[in-house]
Design a protein around this motif. Sequence first.
Motif, PDB file in Angstrom:
ATOM      1  N   VAL A  26       0.871  -1.169   0.000  1.00  0.00           N
ATOM      2  CA  VAL A  26       0.000   0.000   0.000  1.00  0.00           C
ATOM      3  C   VAL A  26       0.912   1.224   0.000  1.00  0.00           C
ATOM      4  O   VAL A  26       1.854   1.281   0.781  1.00  0.00           O
ATOM      5  CB  VAL A  26      -0.897   0.004   1.265  1.00  0.00           C
ATOM      6  N   LYS A  27       0.657   2.163  -0.887  1.00  0.00           N
ATOM      7  CA  LYS A  27       1.612   3.275  -0.952  1.00  0.00           C
ATOM      8  C   LYS A  27       0.982   4.634  -0.700  1.00  0.00           C
ATOM      9  O   LYS A  27      -0.167   4.894  -1.051  1.00  0.00           O
ATOM     10  CB  LYS A  27       2.377   3.266  -2.274  1.00  0.00           C
ATOM     11  N   ALA A  55      16.002   7.872  -9.985  1.00  0.00           N
ATOM     12  CA  ALA A  55      15.093   7.613 -11.094  1.00  0.00           C
ATOM     13  C   ALA A  55      15.475   8.540 -12.233  1.00  0.00           C
ATOM     14  O   ALA A  55      15.515   9.751 -12.074  1.00  0.00           O
ATOM     15  CB  ALA A  55      13.651   7.855 -10.670  1.00  0.00           C
ATOM     16  N   MET A  81      14.580   9.542  -5.398  1.00  0.00           N
ATOM     17  CA  MET A  81      13.301   9.264  -4.758  1.00  0.00           C
ATOM     18  C   MET A  81      13.584   8.545  -3.439  1.00  0.00           C
ATOM     19  O   MET A  81      14.166   7.472  -3.436  1.00  0.00           O
ATOM     20  CB  MET A  81      12.449   8.397  -5.680  1.00  0.00           C
ATOM     21  N   TYR A  95       4.244   1.648   2.142  1.00  0.00           N
ATOM     22  CA  TYR A  95       5.417   2.336   1.611  1.00  0.00           C
ATOM     23  C   TYR A  95       5.152   3.827   1.539  1.00  0.00           C
ATOM     24  O   TYR A  95       4.084   4.256   1.114  1.00  0.00           O
ATOM     25  CB  TYR A  95       5.753   1.840   0.192  1.00  0.00           C
ATOM     26  N   PHE A  97       6.608   7.024  -0.282  1.00  0.00           N
ATOM     27  CA  PHE A  97       7.496   7.456  -1.356  1.00  0.00           C
ATOM     28  C   PHE A  97       7.581   8.974  -1.363  1.00  0.00           C
ATOM     29  O   PHE A  97       6.561   9.652  -1.535  1.00  0.00           O
ATOM     30  CB  PHE A  97       6.993   6.969  -2.722  1.00  0.00           C
ATOM     31  N   PRO A 100      10.022  15.048  -5.043  1.00  0.00           N
ATOM     32  CA  PRO A 100      10.153  16.500  -5.106  1.00  0.00           C
ATOM     33  C   PRO A 100       8.871  17.140  -5.608  1.00  0.00           C
ATOM     34  O   PRO A 100       8.186  16.583  -6.455  1.00  0.00           O
ATOM     35  CB  PRO A 100      11.276  16.721  -6.129  1.00  0.00           C
ATOM     36  N   PHE A 105       8.998  18.177 -12.109  1.00  0.00           N
ATOM     37  CA  PHE A 105       8.977  16.733 -11.871  1.00  0.00           C
ATOM     38  C   PHE A 105       7.575  16.150 -11.938  1.00  0.00           C
ATOM     39  O   PHE A 105       7.374  14.986 -11.660  1.00  0.00           O
ATOM     40  CB  PHE A 105       9.602  16.409 -10.514  1.00  0.00           C
ATOM     41  N   ASP A 111       3.110   7.924 -12.259  1.00  0.00           N
ATOM     42  CA  ASP A 111       3.525   6.593 -11.810  1.00  0.00           C
ATOM     43  C   ASP A 111       3.363   6.462 -10.300  1.00  0.00           C
ATOM     44  O   ASP A 111       2.919   5.440  -9.798  1.00  0.00           O
ATOM     45  CB  ASP A 111       4.996   6.334 -12.164  1.00  0.00           C
ATOM     46  N   LEU A 112       3.759   7.508  -9.603  1.00  0.00           N
ATOM     47  CA  LEU A 112       3.678   7.475  -8.147  1.00  0.00           C
ATOM     48  C   LEU A 112       2.235   7.417  -7.670  1.00  0.00           C
ATOM     49  O   LEU A 112       1.893   6.697  -6.745  1.00  0.00           O
ATOM     50  CB  LEU A 112       4.320   8.735  -7.559  1.00  0.00           C
ATOM     51  N   ARG A 114      -0.462   6.390  -9.198  1.00  0.00           N
ATOM     52  CA  ARG A 114      -1.299   5.281  -9.640  1.00  0.00           C
ATOM     53  C   ARG A 114      -1.515   4.283  -8.505  1.00  0.00           C
ATOM     54  O   ARG A 114      -0.589   3.660  -8.019  1.00  0.00           O
ATOM     55  CB  ARG A 114      -0.645   4.584 -10.841  1.00  0.00           C
ATOM     56  N   GLY A 115      -2.747   4.178  -8.069  1.00  0.00           N
ATOM     57  CA  GLY A 115      -3.086   3.200  -7.040  1.00  0.00           C
ATOM     58  C   GLY A 115      -2.728   3.621  -5.626  1.00  0.00           C
ATOM     59  O   GLY A 115      -2.959   2.873  -4.680  1.00  0.00           O
ATOM     60  N   ALA A 116      -2.173   4.833  -5.472  1.00  0.00           N
ATOM     61  CA  ALA A 116      -1.780   5.268  -4.128  1.00  0.00           C
ATOM     62  C   ALA A 116      -3.013   5.555  -3.270  1.00  0.00           C
ATOM     63  O   ALA A 116      -4.048   5.970  -3.775  1.00  0.00           O
ATOM     64  CB  ALA A 116      -0.909   6.520  -4.217  1.00  0.00           C
ATOM     65  N   VAL A 117      -2.855   5.313  -1.970  1.00  0.00           N
ATOM     66  CA  VAL A 117      -3.921   5.669  -1.034  1.00  0.00           C
ATOM     67  C   VAL A 117      -4.149   7.176  -1.087  1.00  0.00           C
ATOM     68  O   VAL A 117      -5.282   7.656  -1.076  1.00  0.00           O
ATOM     69  CB  VAL A 117      -3.526   5.255   0.402  1.00  0.00           C
TER      70      VAL A 117
END
Lengths: 205, 123
Positions: A26-27, A55, A81, A95, A97, A100, A105, A111-112, A114-117
């Motif tokens: 879970v991010k 990255a 990152m 997780y 993450f 910046p 950026f 990408d970050l 996508r699917g994050a809480v």
Amino acid sequence: MESANSDPVPARGGAPATAEPAPVVVKVIVAGGFSVGKTTFIGSISDIEPLSTEAAMTEHSLGVDDAGERATRKVSTTVAMDFGRIALPGRLWLYLFGTPGQDRFVFMWDDLARGAVGAVVLVDTGRLEQSFQAISYFESRGVPFVVAVNCFDGVARHGLDEIRDALAVPADVPVVYTDARSRQATKETLVRLVRHAMDRIQHAA
Amino acid sequence: MRETHDPGDVSGLRPYVLTGGRVTAEGVAFDMLVAVTPGTAVRPRTREGREVLRALGDSYLTVAEVAARLRLPLGTTQVLVADLSAAGVVRLFGAWSAGQDPTDGHHHTLALLGSVIDGIGEL
């Protein structure tokens, strides 16, 4: 598994960890301006020392030239990152993450996100403008977020309403004080974010 | 945040070489978990591939963690992991994604988020 591949540190109880089902990842995104305390925030709660990975951020400009050849123009930069991991009961791995918050950026955030809480936008009251981009990004993508005002010296120099006005965040977005060095404050900030994400789901449609 | 724009920096060269010029690893996201396939007898051909396996040991790690441990750029690690996955040496597990269950009223999502809150509270 080949013995040559074994980790030098034996798994607890001798059974390989991978004999268990994969944990659920879970991010949460931790966004904010330069040196606002993202890594400190992550480190205050992470099970592991915050890790960092480079990255490569490449913006491709693809086209076909006159000879029919594919032409690529690339602009490359690398971004560090930072991230941390917290193992929760029930084989949940949370997780964090860190990314910046500057506008150049933004293209990595899809990408970050996508699917994050959701996201914690760490704010330094002296440099509010550094968080504008992150806030408008999360708002436009419908990513739940909280604004967490990092009180470096433990003293709140600005009222939360004042900050909310200055940042023009919607009324339903939590704006809270935090202290990135404090495990307890970080926990409370994360819980606030997850509760907000749940509220958003429950009140949607 | 750090940036490098040094035109004399050749650190990017070797990763490019060791991924054979491939610069994408479709389907390998930085937040995916990687684990060595149980009982695999395949030995990666490259030293970097073997280093990925060594970093993994018998645990699950995200692609980002593998990159950090090996001090490799994320993109390079994604390519290495994609190759190992294609060879059947490692398995990949996608991260949980918020809001994937709209048809059941997000019950699963809400339950999972509730577990996250409870879990943080127990820390």
